[in-house]
Structures are given as C-alpha cells and as structure tokens.
Enzyme design. Structure first.
Site, mmCIF file in Angstrom:
data_model
loop_
_atom_site.group_PDB
_atom_site.id
_atom_site.type_symbol
_atom_site.label_atom_id
_atom_site.label_comp_id
_atom_site.label_asym_id
_atom_site.label_seq_id
_atom_site.Cartn_x
_atom_site.Cartn_y
_atom_site.Cartn_z
ATOM 1 C CB SER A 70 -0.956 -0.059 1.390
ATOM 2 O OG SER A 70 -1.625 1.309 1.465
ATOM 3 C CE1 TYR A 84 -4.013 -2.011 5.041
ATOM 4 C CE2 TYR A 84 -2.948 -0.048 4.551
ATOM 5 C CZ TYR A 84 -3.653 -1.176 4.297
ATOM 6 O OH TYR A 84 -3.897 -1.335 2.784
HETATM 7 N N1 NAD Z 1 -8.687 -0.101 -1.518
HETATM 8 C C1 NAD Z 1 -7.700 0.488 -1.327
HETATM 9 O O1 NAD Z 1 -7.733 1.640 -1.430
HETATM 10 C C2 NAD Z 1 -6.439 -0.337 -1.115
HETATM 11 C C3 NAD Z 1 -5.289 0.604 -1.069
HETATM 12 C C4 NAD Z 1 -4.097 -0.012 -0.930
HETATM 13 C C5 NAD Z 1 -3.888 -1.403 -0.518
HETATM 14 N N2 NAD Z 1 -5.156 -2.054 -0.494
HETATM 15 C C6 NAD Z 1 -4.907 -3.403 -0.286
HETATM 16 O O2 NAD Z 1 -5.630 -4.408 -1.231
HETATM 17 C C7 NAD Z 1 -5.966 -5.566 -0.738
HETATM 18 C C8 NAD Z 1 -7.523 -5.694 -0.978
HETATM 19 O O3 NAD Z 1 -8.414 -4.697 -0.415
HETATM 20 P P1 NAD Z 1 -9.736 -4.311 -0.781
HETATM 21 O O4 NAD Z 1 -9.569 -2.860 -0.952
HETATM 22 O O5 NAD Z 1 -10.159 -5.063 -2.059
HETATM 23 O O6 NAD Z 1 -10.833 -4.856 0.543
HETATM 24 P P2 NAD Z 1 -11.818 -5.645 0.675
HETATM 25 O O7 NAD Z 1 -12.047 -5.406 2.192
HETATM 26 O O8 NAD Z 1 -12.825 -5.693 -0.390
HETATM 27 O O9 NAD Z 1 -10.982 -7.093 0.320
HETATM 28 C C9 NAD Z 1 -10.217 -8.065 1.180
HETATM 29 C C10 NAD Z 1 -10.582 -9.563 1.073
HETATM 30 O O10 NAD Z 1 -9.537 -9.961 1.989
HETATM 31 C C11 NAD Z 1 -10.431 -10.923 2.624
HETATM 32 N N3 NAD Z 1 -10.039 -11.386 4.030
HETATM 33 C C12 NAD Z 1 -9.808 -10.492 5.019
HETATM 34 N N4 NAD Z 1 -9.209 -11.172 5.865
HETATM 35 C C13 NAD Z 1 -8.724 -12.336 5.698
HETATM 36 C C14 NAD Z 1 -8.362 -13.439 6.125
HETATM 37 N N5 NAD Z 1 -7.775 -13.166 7.502
HETATM 38 N N6 NAD Z 1 -8.086 -14.756 5.616
HETATM 39 C C15 NAD Z 1 -8.519 -14.838 4.221
HETATM 40 N N7 NAD Z 1 -8.977 -13.737 3.745
HETATM 41 C C16 NAD Z 1 -9.452 -12.526 4.585
HETATM 42 C C17 NAD Z 1 -11.859 -10.524 2.795
HETATM 43 O O11 NAD Z 1 -12.930 -11.402 3.238
HETATM 44 C C18 NAD Z 1 -12.045 -9.693 1.526
HETATM 45 O O12 NAD Z 1 -12.690 -10.574 0.487
HETATM 46 C C19 NAD Z 1 -5.808 -5.566 0.764
HETATM 47 O O13 NAD Z 1 -4.721 -6.175 1.003
HETATM 48 C C20 NAD Z 1 -5.554 -4.098 1.051
HETATM 49 O O14 NAD Z 1 -4.944 -3.662 2.112
HETATM 50 C C21 NAD Z 1 -6.254 -1.521 -0.729
#
Ligand code: NAD
Length: 255
Positions: A146, A161
């Site tokens: 991130s 985080y």
């Molecule tokens: N959305 C953003 O702005 C953003 C920015 C930077 C990084 N990210 C990263 O991208 C990735 C995806 O995030 P997103 O925005 O799609 O969020 P999201 O919440 O839609 O998806 C996260 C997924 O991870 C699963 N998950 C959570 N804990 C888990 C566990 N212990 N075991 C197995 N699965 C688990 C959830 O059920 C969900 O399907 C994450 O790693 C997040 O940190 C997101």
C-alpha cells in the site's frame, strides 16, 4: 528462460469481497485463460465464487475457505487447490484488513491482528506455493502492499497497517532474491486509494473528491487498475521483473 505450461492456475487470496480488488482480479485473470484458485475466510463463498468464475469464463476454478493468518489452514487450502487444479504458476496475495486505530489508542491485540493477516498471511501462502514452484522451476508471486507503507500511513489505516505493508515490501525483495534461481519472480503492487469498501465502507463522492486532491490523476483508482497490474506482473513475459514495487496510485507517491 522458462515457459508457462499450457494449463496454469493462479491462486488469489481475499477474492470473494463483491467490490474488492481480489474479486476483480479473478475475473480479469479468468478472462485471460488462467484457471483460478480462491482462498478467503468463508468456505461456502469461496466455492460459490469459484463456480461463478468457472461458468462465466469457461476455466477451471476451485475455492477453499482459510484464514490467511493461520499457517496450517493456508497450507491445507493450497494442498487442496493443488490437487483440484492445474499447475500453480501464480499467487496473488490480496487478502488484507484495514486498521483505523490511532497509535496512542493501540492495544496489542489490534497490532497482532493486523500484522498476522497483512504480513504473516502473505508469508504463509508464499512459503507454501514456493515449495511447489521450486519443484516446477517456474512461478510468479505478487503481493499487495500500500502507499501507506511508503508515506507512513496517511490513508484511512494507521500504524500497524503501514508497518505490515512495509513488511510486505521487505518480504517481496528478500523472497525475490532467494527464489530467483528457480525462475520464480516476486513483486509488490502498492495501490493508492482504490474504490472498494475497505476504508470504512463505500466511498461517498465527497470522500473520493477529497482523496483525489493529492493525486496527479483526476480520479480514485478502480479495482480493475490493480487487477490489470497483477495480470501484467504474473504474465509469462514479465520474467525479468523481480523484487520491484509497482506504484499503482494515481501518482500519489513519486520517488
Ligand atoms: N482499497 C484500497 O484503497 C487499497 C489501497 C492499498 C492497498 N489495499 C489492499 O488491497 C487488498 C484488497 O483490499 P480491498 O480494498 O479489495 O478490500 P476488501 O475488504 O474488499 O477485500 C479484502 C478481502 O480479504 C479477505 N480477508 C480479510 N481477512 C482475511 C483473512 N484473515 N483470511 C483470508 N481472507 C481475508 C476479505 O474477506 C475480503 O474478501 C488489501 O490487502 C488491502 O490492504 C487496498
């Protein structure tokens, strides 16, 4: 230069959330002909998502429920995916959680929860697939970090985080170095603000406008922006890219 087998599987963790990056990624990869292995918390949702993917794209897909923070369950899920699907060529570590708790309010349990899921989880899945990829002498691993790792937070989530996501970059570089001799590449993607529900719920237009102010591109990111970058880094032609962090962040962090 090693080539890909004709039938190949990509495992994606965190792939069931309807509006999430993982879900967009399995759609994108299946459309390119990848067979798909899904790991997420809820076994039934993993299986129904896999069924939808198989029906829509005509590829093989299988899902297994596992908590990425629990090494034994991750290993057993990947054992099952390996038995059910063609050769595992790629792993995308997408599963993650946010953490908006301020540093001075932080309790040990929150620190451990976030580090266990967002950093240890990436290590557990990587360690297990590496064992197979080393035998096959081909592999592509992509870890989702991130912009929070690079800018010391500054997003919805705070210190644990940021620390976990910085750890993901270290893990990416060190595993890229150790696994390179087996034709395994390991890279990270560092997303900026992406329109999902992870930052405390669906983003209002007002929040999107606020998030866009710091970018050089005039919009927040889409899940497809990240899915496309993952697809690029796991492609056969990306074998000379390893240990890198690709910033897909609308220009938020430049260095
Ligand atoms: N959305 C953003 O702005 C953003 C920015 C930077 C990084 N990210 C990263 O991208 C990735 C995806 O995030 P997103 O925005 O799609 O969020 P999201 O919440 O839609 O998806 C996260 C997924 O991870 C699963 N998950 C959570 N804990 C888990 C566990 N212990 N075991 C197995 N699965 C688990 C959830 O059920 C969900 O399907 C994450 O790693 C997040 O940190 C997101």
């Amino acid at each position: 230069m090693s080539t890909f087998p004709a039938e190949r599987t990509a495992i994606v963790t965190g792939a069931v959330s309807e509006r999430g990056i993982g879900r967009a990624t399995v759609n994108y990869l299946a459309a390119q002909g990848w067979n798909i292995g899904i790991i997420d918390l809820d076994d039934a949702l993993c299986k129904s998502t896999a069924k939808e993917i198989a029906a829509e794209y005509g590829v093989q897909a299988y899902g297994v429920g596992a908590n990425v923070a629990d090494e034994a369950s991750v290993r057993s899920a990947i054992d099952t995916l390996e038995a059910e699907l063609p050769q595992i060529v790629a792993l995308a570590n997408v599963a993650g959680v946010s953490s908006p708790i301020g540093y001075l309010e932080l309790e040990p349990a929150e620190w451990n929860r976030v580090l266990n899921i967002n950093l240890n989880g990436v290590h557990y899945a990587t360690r297990r697939v590496a064992e197979s990829m080393v035998k096959n002498r081909i592999g592509r691993i992509v870890n989702i970090s991130s912009v929070s790792a690079q800018r010391g937070g500054g997003t919805f989530s705070k210190t644990p985080y940021s620390v976990a996501k910085a750890g993901v970059i270290g893990l990416t570089r060190a595993t890229a170095r150790e696994l390179g001799e087996y034709d395994i590449t390991v890279n990270a993607i560092s997303p900026g603000p992406i329109d999902t529900d992870i930052m405390g719920g669906t983003l209002s237009q007002e929040r999107k406008d606020e998030l866009t102010k710091d970018l050089v591109v005039n919009r927040v990111g889409s899940t497809r922006d990240i899915a496309a970058a993952i697809a690029f880094l796991i492609s056969e032609d990306s074998g000379y890219i390893s240990g890198q962090t690709l910033n897909v962040d609308g220009g938020l962090y430049m260095h």
